[in-house]
Design a protein around this motif. Structure first.
Motif, PDB file in Angstrom:
ATOM      1  N   ALA A 110      -6.331   3.993   2.669  1.00 47.26           N
ATOM      2  CA  ALA A 110      -5.413   3.014   2.092  1.00 47.26           C
ATOM      3  C   ALA A 110      -5.984   2.417   0.812  1.00 47.26           C
ATOM      4  CB  ALA A 110      -5.135   1.902   3.101  1.00 47.26           C
ATOM      5  N   ARG A 111      -5.143   2.309  -0.197  1.00 46.49           N
ATOM      6  CA  ARG A 111      -5.474   1.643  -1.453  1.00 46.49           C
ATOM      7  C   ARG A 111      -4.251   0.858  -1.901  1.00 46.49           C
ATOM      8  NH1 ARG A 111     -10.996   2.107  -2.352  1.00 46.49           N
ATOM      9  NH2 ARG A 111     -11.652   4.268  -1.997  1.00 46.49           N
ATOM     10  N   TYR A 145       0.828   2.884   9.135  1.00 49.05           N
ATOM     11  CA  TYR A 145      -0.266   2.180   8.461  1.00 49.05           C
ATOM     12  C   TYR A 145      -1.160   1.608   9.545  1.00 49.05           C
ATOM     13  CZ  TYR A 145      -2.799  -1.191   5.618  1.00 49.05           C
ATOM     14  OH  TYR A 145      -3.800  -1.909   5.002  1.00 49.05           O
ATOM     15  N   VAL A 146      -2.432   2.017   9.540  1.00 46.84           N
ATOM     16  CA  VAL A 146      -3.364   1.647  10.606  1.00 46.84           C
ATOM     17  C   VAL A 146      -4.567   0.940  10.000  1.00 46.84           C
ATOM     18  CG1 VAL A 146      -4.821   2.489  12.482  1.00 46.84           C
ATOM     19  CG2 VAL A 146      -2.632   3.612  11.994  1.00 46.84           C
ATOM     20  N   ASN A 147      -4.825  -0.287  10.444  1.00 47.49           N
ATOM     21  CA  ASN A 147      -5.986  -1.046   9.988  1.00 47.49           C
ATOM     22  C   ASN A 147      -6.908  -1.282  11.186  1.00 47.49           C
ATOM     23  OD1 ASN A 147      -7.801  -3.256   9.314  1.00 47.49           O
ATOM     24  ND2 ASN A 147      -6.530  -3.603   7.521  1.00 47.49           N
ATOM     25  N   ILE A 148      -8.088  -0.641  11.155  1.00 45.15           N
ATOM     26  CA  ILE A 148      -9.066  -0.807  12.229  1.00 45.15           C
ATOM     27  C   ILE A 148     -10.069  -1.854  11.778  1.00 45.15           C
ATOM     28  CG2 ILE A 148     -10.642   0.365  13.803  1.00 45.15           C
ATOM     29  CD1 ILE A 148      -9.373   3.003  13.003  1.00 45.15           C
ATOM     30  N   THR A 179       0.810  -1.223   0.000  1.00 41.11           N
ATOM     31  CA  THR A 179       0.000   0.000   0.000  1.00 41.11           C
ATOM     32  C   THR A 179       0.842   1.271   0.000  1.00 41.11           C
ATOM     33  OG1 THR A 179      -1.816  -1.106   1.179  1.00 41.11           O
ATOM     34  CG2 THR A 179      -1.746   1.302   1.294  1.00 41.11           C
ATOM     35  N   LEU A 180       1.884   1.310   0.825  1.00 39.87           N
ATOM     36  CA  LEU A 180       2.623   2.558   1.034  1.00 39.87           C
ATOM     37  C   LEU A 180       3.419   2.959  -0.202  1.00 39.87           C
ATOM     38  CD1 LEU A 180       3.997   1.991   4.655  1.00 39.87           C
ATOM     39  CD2 LEU A 180       1.833   3.024   3.932  1.00 39.87           C
ATOM     40  N   THR A 181       3.482   4.252  -0.433  1.00 42.68           N
ATOM     41  CA  THR A 181       4.333   4.781  -1.493  1.00 42.68           C
ATOM     42  C   THR A 181       5.763   4.913  -0.973  1.00 42.68           C
ATOM     43  OG1 THR A 181       4.006   7.098  -0.872  1.00 42.68           O
ATOM     44  CG2 THR A 181       2.377   6.112  -2.362  1.00 42.68           C
TER      45      THR A 181
END
Length: 478
Positions: free
Chosen positions: A354-355, A211-214, A199-201
């Motif tokens: 996020a994509r 990067y946070v995933n809830i 995901t991250l550039t």
């Protein structure tokens, strides 16, 4: 396996709310070409990312495997899978390896780098299992070196992040996959790392971000600097907490009814009219009930703000408050809550939704598919071993074309960061060596020590944490 058959990769992600599975080809450029994907509700057999009921988990995974197998060519079967894990005990341990090169110093060789790898390869943590070892941060005589081979120094240090999880959690995965289902466990991959890497550039991972995933049962926080993982935390908080909160509305609800209410009517908008009422039906077929939309929204808003406050507090208290200038990259089901991003905009800090990057999956995959199955696509992108075996079939059958996925067209991809993650394989875990130096435009400030950067760089973390505390305590928006 017949060499004329294309390799097919099989991955499963153990989410608290859903089991997700994907079968995919991978192009010569490594892009994921999905064949099929499915997801199944866990019904409580997985809690906070951990297998709780092995028998029920095995039954559901077997059902998922059967559904995926329906899209395989004749004579093909799933024999091995990668498993993505995001459990409550997972975190990153910092490990420092070093070697002395004599008082006069000498030139660093490949054997020296291998010696550092061998040292960290022997690391052990009581009751924990190592799932992944990141690329190291090297220092030669205390100075940051991105490619130390060929550099003369007296002491070479390498700092690794080791992603670990409790041994009993890993044992439950092995019991379910190998003993109950008879499949090969090709690897256990930390899902937060796989997602972040896909995901991250380059700019985000180089300059610093979180990067946070809830998700449903957990919230993961993966902090990146200099294109490498700096820390990983898993909080036992997520959408399931919101569901349990809603069971305590003025009219008590079953959890299944509260979950449906959250999905159909949930919002963080606390400016709705006090007189606005909504009617909700029961999942058990009982009589419908009426609720205040404002009450529902207040419950959801308060819990989501609390989760965000915990995320930001952890980043700050861990010493990264001034080292995430690119802000938060947000993923997970809770972030799809109505008015979530409207709320964040009031806090005035850098964030984005996020994509997956376009270089991760093949052209022709629909954006809707990518959004729904982002986690398993990210896992497949990191997969190295195929999970599908073929029977020996007649020549005319082998000459038939492979099935092609039919998805809507997407635009070309953009370059990816070189950040990589490790994976736990049948023979242990692997290393991914960083050979490319950090781009010059990103390297300047990173020569400072972390202590110096804390003082010199402005931080949005403290301001936002104070805002969330004030809002959470008073129930008022700015």
């Amino acid at each position: 396996m017949n060499e004329r058959r294309d390799s097919i990769y099989a991955v499963i992600n153990l989410g608290s709310s859903y089991l997700s599975g994907l079968l995919a080809y991978k192009g010569s450029d490594g892009r994921v070409e999905p064949i099929t994907a499915h997801r199944i509700p866990t019904h409580g057999c997985i809690r906070q990312g951990c297998i709780h009921n092995i028998e029920e988990a095995a039954r559901l995974i077997s059902l998922l495997i059967d559904r995926l197998s329906e899209s395989l060519p004749d004579g093909a079967s799933i024999t091995g899978v990668y498993v993505g894990l995001e459990c409550r005990s997972m975190h990153a341990e910092t490990y420092l390896a070093s070697i002395q090169l004599g008082e006069e110093g000498r030139i660093v060789t490949q054997d020296d780098l291998k010696a550092l790898e061998d040292e960290v390869n022997q690391a052990k943590y009581s009751g924990m299992e190592i799932l992944s070892v990141t690329d190291p941060r090297y220092r030669a005589d205390g100075k940051r070196e991105y490619t130390p081979r060929g550099v003369r120094c007296r002491q070479l240090e390498a700092t690794y992040q080791l992603v670990v999880a409790r041994q009993n959690i890993i044992t439950n995965v092995e019991e379910t996959i190998t003993k109950r289902l008879g499949l090969r466990l090709l690897g256990i991959i930390p899902t937060p790392i796989a997602e972040a890497v896909a995901t991250l550039t380059t700019e985000e991972s180089a300059l610093g971000c979180a990067y946070v995933n809830i998700g449903g049962g957990t919230t993961s926080i993966a902090i990146y600097q200099e294109r490498l993982l700096s820390a990983l935390y898993i909080l036992p908080l997520g959408g399931d907490n919101i569901t349990r909160d809603l069971t305590h509305l003025n009219t008590r609800l079953l959890e299944s009814d509260a979950e449906l209410l959250k999905l159909q009517h949930g919002s963080m908008n606390t400016s709705v009219s006090k007189t606005l009422q909504i009617e909700a039906t029961s999942t058990t077929g009982g009589q419908s009930k009426t609720f205040s939309q404002l009450d529902i929204n207040r419950y959801i808003d308060a819990r989501v703000r609390e989760i965000l406050k915990n995320v930001i507090s952890i980043i700050d208290e861990a010493g990264f408050g001034a080292n995430v200038p690119k802000g938060l990259i947000l993923a997970g089901g809770v972030t799809q809550t109505d008015y979530f991003y409207d709320t964040l905009r009031k806090l005035r800090f850098e964030f984005r939704e996020a994509r997956l990057r376009r270089d991760v999956y093949a052209e022709g995959v629909s954006p809707e598919f990518v959004e729904e199955y982002a986690s398993v696509i990210a896992l497949a992108w990191g997969a190295k071993k195929e999970g599908v075996s073929y029977e020996v079939l007649p020549l005319e059958t082998l000459m038939e074309e492979r099935p092609e996925p039919a998805f809507s067209t997407i635009e070309p991809s953009h370059p990816s960061p070189s950040t990589t993650s490790g994976e736990r394989l049948e023979g242990g875990y692997t290393f991914h060596n960083q050979t490319d130096p950090l781009p010059e435009e990103y390297a300047g400030e990173e020569e400072e020590s972390r202590e110096e950067s804390r003082v010199q760089r402005p931080s949005w973390i403290s301001r936002v944490k104070d805002q969330l505390t004030e809002i959470f305590d008073t129930g008022e928006d700015d």
